[in-house]
Design an enzyme around this catalytic site. Structure first.
Site, short mmCIF file in Angstrom:
data_model
loop_
_atom_site.label_atom_id
_atom_site.label_comp_id
_atom_site.label_asym_id
_atom_site.label_seq_id
_atom_site.Cartn_x
_atom_site.Cartn_y
_atom_site.Cartn_z
N GLU A 68 15.59 7.76 -22.21
CA GLU A 68 14.23 7.86 -21.70
C GLU A 68 13.31 6.85 -22.39
O GLU A 68 12.40 6.29 -21.77
CB GLU A 68 13.70 9.28 -21.86
CG GLU A 68 14.41 10.31 -20.98
CD GLU A 68 14.29 9.98 -19.51
OE1 GLU A 68 13.17 9.73 -19.03
OE2 GLU A 68 15.33 9.94 -18.82
N TRP A 103 13.97 3.72 -20.59
CA TRP A 103 13.28 3.67 -19.30
C TRP A 103 11.84 3.20 -19.50
O TRP A 103 11.31 2.38 -18.73
CB TRP A 103 13.28 5.04 -18.64
CG TRP A 103 14.41 5.30 -17.70
CD1 TRP A 103 15.42 6.21 -17.85
CD2 TRP A 103 14.63 4.67 -16.42
NE1 TRP A 103 16.26 6.17 -16.76
CE2 TRP A 103 15.81 5.24 -15.87
CE3 TRP A 103 13.96 3.68 -15.70
CZ2 TRP A 103 16.32 4.86 -14.64
CZ3 TRP A 103 14.47 3.29 -14.46
CH2 TRP A 103 15.63 3.87 -13.95
N TRP A 105 3.22 3.24 7.34
CA TRP A 105 2.74 4.48 6.74
C TRP A 105 1.77 5.20 7.68
O TRP A 105 0.94 4.57 8.33
CB TRP A 105 2.03 4.19 5.42
CG TRP A 105 2.89 3.52 4.40
CD1 TRP A 105 2.80 2.24 3.96
CD2 TRP A 105 3.98 4.11 3.68
NE1 TRP A 105 3.75 1.97 3.03
CE2 TRP A 105 4.50 3.10 2.83
CE3 TRP A 105 4.57 5.37 3.68
CZ2 TRP A 105 5.58 3.33 1.98
CZ3 TRP A 105 5.65 5.60 2.82
CH2 TRP A 105 6.14 4.58 1.99
N ASN A 111 7.96 15.83 -15.84
CA ASN A 111 8.53 14.64 -15.20
C ASN A 111 9.41 14.97 -14.00
O ASN A 111 9.40 14.25 -13.00
CB ASN A 111 9.33 13.82 -16.21
CG ASN A 111 9.73 12.47 -15.64
OD1 ASN A 111 8.88 11.67 -15.28
ND2 ASN A 111 11.03 12.22 -15.55
N TRP A 139 2.95 5.17 -1.04
CA TRP A 139 3.10 5.57 -2.43
C TRP A 139 1.95 5.14 -3.31
O TRP A 139 1.67 5.76 -4.35
CB TRP A 139 4.41 5.02 -3.01
CG TRP A 139 4.52 3.51 -2.97
CD1 TRP A 139 5.04 2.75 -1.97
CD2 TRP A 139 4.10 2.59 -3.99
NE1 TRP A 139 4.97 1.41 -2.29
CE2 TRP A 139 4.40 1.29 -3.53
CE3 TRP A 139 3.51 2.74 -5.24
CZ2 TRP A 139 4.12 0.15 -4.27
CZ3 TRP A 139 3.22 1.61 -5.99
CH2 TRP A 139 3.53 0.33 -5.50
N TRP A 198 6.60 5.59 -9.45
CA TRP A 198 6.27 5.73 -8.03
C TRP A 198 7.11 4.80 -7.16
O TRP A 198 7.56 5.19 -6.08
CB TRP A 198 4.77 5.47 -7.80
CG TRP A 198 4.00 6.75 -7.97
CD1 TRP A 198 3.34 7.18 -9.07
CD2 TRP A 198 3.86 7.78 -6.99
NE1 TRP A 198 2.79 8.42 -8.85
CE2 TRP A 198 3.09 8.81 -7.57
CE3 TRP A 198 4.29 7.94 -5.67
CZ2 TRP A 198 2.76 9.99 -6.89
CZ3 TRP A 198 3.95 9.10 -4.99
CH2 TRP A 198 3.21 10.11 -5.58
#
Length: 500
Positions: A309, A312, A340, A375, A393, A416
């Site tokens: 993590e 990341w 969209w 998360n 998004w 996202w």
């Protein structure tokens, strides 16, 4: 002869311990003065969340006290850093201004302007990386390109980090955290004369850091937020989470605990790492200590997952550093043409936690009330917004930024785009079923009941599925869309996208 005066400019490193730029300054001279500039471009940004303003203000209050305890002071100014940092250097008679580098486009351009102005007036500049274990320029593919895929990045990153961690304390490039400076020499404003005295008086100084409320922000979720401001709180949370690997702290059960929003299985350190009240080296050192003391395969696996993590976090930061255009749009070009639907009524229902799906509404209630969201739930609600409601998004990215205490451009944008399938992800069409996710990660609906107490009486199976009888809802809305129908619709729209 008086020692040379330096300024250290804090930004996303609101701590004294293990602050590499500050340590370099203190190694050069004891005459170091701290500086923080309350930048209107950040504080007055429409995306500034009240929760982040609270965390920032409280952290700066503590930081000022720590500077006093170290023997010097934190000079807090309010205005444009491009003008005020050079002016503060002149007023203080600083020979050098030091700071730690940033990855975000705004910060990098601001720093270029400040550095140019300082050098133009004869003030030296010292800058280096502090907020990353591996600098973006130091991690490349075999072809010399920035990484676009997490897996290969992780292997390279871990190899570099473990190699540096093996070096002894004091070695060049060691990951061993360094102590906070002490015995610093304060600047005496009363001793300033002539032009410097006039410049000092002209500085827009704040005698004390204002509260978030005094800056115009109202945040009532401090007691609910798991992220605690300040360097002392960050270290305390890290210790409680890592627990030395001996007493079964959350770190040794991080896998699967990290995925269970109804349990306290995460560190709560996301804001601390974002604001720099905790350094990534301190986090890594705690993981290494826990690994050395771990006595089970499960504990070692959990520690490894938490280290991933941390990777990341750095992957998203190096991506933004190398591809600043990510801040403005999708990485995958075909997503620029996605049709969209962007229904404002559905967007508002999602933001307010009124979609009729309990796991979605509980997560958004947690965000709205506490300034933070688990998360796993971030992934669930993001997938729902994009692939069930078929809303761009970027609306979700913005909604998170105006609410999150740990709102970080690189991590928020990366997360996202991962959920939207528009980012750096070799598996582009990932769709979460909200009810399936709830059944897997909140099987007793503990999290749902915590944040939707008005539905606490509903049977667990119905809370998970969202199939709740009208009388049982007691005013809570029915699901605004069908996941099965919307999933098929989203897939059809995706299939029609131009390729190439």
């Amino acid at each position: 002869m008086a020692p040379e005066r330096w300024l250290f400019w804090h930004r996303r490193d609101l701590r004294l311990a293990d602050n590499l730029g500050l340590a370099a300054a203190a190694a050069a001279t004891p005459a170091v003065t701290g500086l923080y500039v309350l930048d209107p471009a950040i504080v007055a940004d429409p995306l500034m969340a009240p929760a982040r303003a609270w965390f920032l203000c409280e952290s700066l209050r503590e930081l000022a006290a720590r500077w006093r305890a170290a023997g010097s002071r934190l000079l807090i100014l309010r205005g444009d850093p491009a003008a005020l940092v050079p002016l503060a250097a002149q007023a203080a008679g600083a020979a050098v201004v030091a700071w730690n580098r940033e990855v975000e486009p705004y910060g990098r351009e601001r720093d270029r302007q400040v550095a140019a102005a300082l050098r133009g007036q004869g003030t030296r500049v010292l800058v280096d990386w502090d907020q990353l274990l591996v600098a973006p320029e130091a991690i490349r593919t075999g072809a010399g390109e920035p990484y676009r895929v997490y897996g290969p990045f992780l292997r390279n990153w871990r190899g570099q980090v473990e190699g540096r961690a093996a070096r002894g304390a004091g070695s060049a490039g060691s990951l061993e955290p360094v102590a906070a400076p002490s015995g610093l020499l304060d600047l005496d404003p009363g001793a300033l004369q002539g032009e410097r005295a006039s410049l000092w008086e002209a500085l827009p100084r704040l005698d004390a850091m204002p509260s978030a409320e005094e800056l115009g922000f109202s945040f009532s979720g401090a007691d609910l937020c798991p992220c605690r401001p300040g360097e002392a709180a960050a270290l305390s949370q890290l210790q409680a989470f890592a627990d030395g690997g001996v007493n079964g702290g959350p770190l040794t059960a991080y896998e699967p605990g990290r995925n269970l929003p109804g349990e306290a299985g995460t560190s709560g350190l996301s804001a601390a790492l974002s604001f720099g009240t905790l350094s990534p080296r301190q986090a890594w050192a705690a993981a290494r200590e826990a690994r050395a003391l771990a006595r089970s395969t499960e504990a070692l696996t959990s520690i490894g997952v938490w280290e991933q993590e941390l990777a990341w976090r750095e992957f998203y930061q190096q991506a933004l550093f190398h591809f600043p255009e990510l801040a403005d749009g999708p990485y995958r070009p075909q997503w620029r043409h996605f049709p969209w639907e962007d229904d404002p009524v559905r967007l508002r229902a999602w933001e307010e936690g009124l979609t009729g799906l309990p796991i979605i509404d509980a997560a958004m209630r947690q965000l709205n009330e506490s300034g933070w969201m688990h998360n796993r739930c971030r992934m669930i609600v993001a997938s729902y917004l994009v692939k069930d409601l078929i809303i761009d998004w970027r609306h979700g990215e913005r909604a998170f930024m105006v609410r999150l205490v740990d709102g970080d451009l690189a991590a928020n944008n990366g997360g996202w785009q991962w959920s939207a399938s528009s980012g750096m992800d070799p598996r582009p069409l990932r769709i979460f079923n909200p009810s399936t996710q709830a059944a897997k990660f909140d099987p007793e609906a503990t999290y749902i009941r915590r944040w939707l107490p008005e539905l606490a009486h509903v049977a667990t199976a119905d809370l998970i599925s969202g199939d709740i009888a009208p009388l049982e809802r007691r005013g809570h809305p029915a699901p605004i869309v069908s996941h099965k129908i919307q999933q098929a619709r989203f897939k059809a729209l995706y299939a029609a996208l131009p390729r190439g």
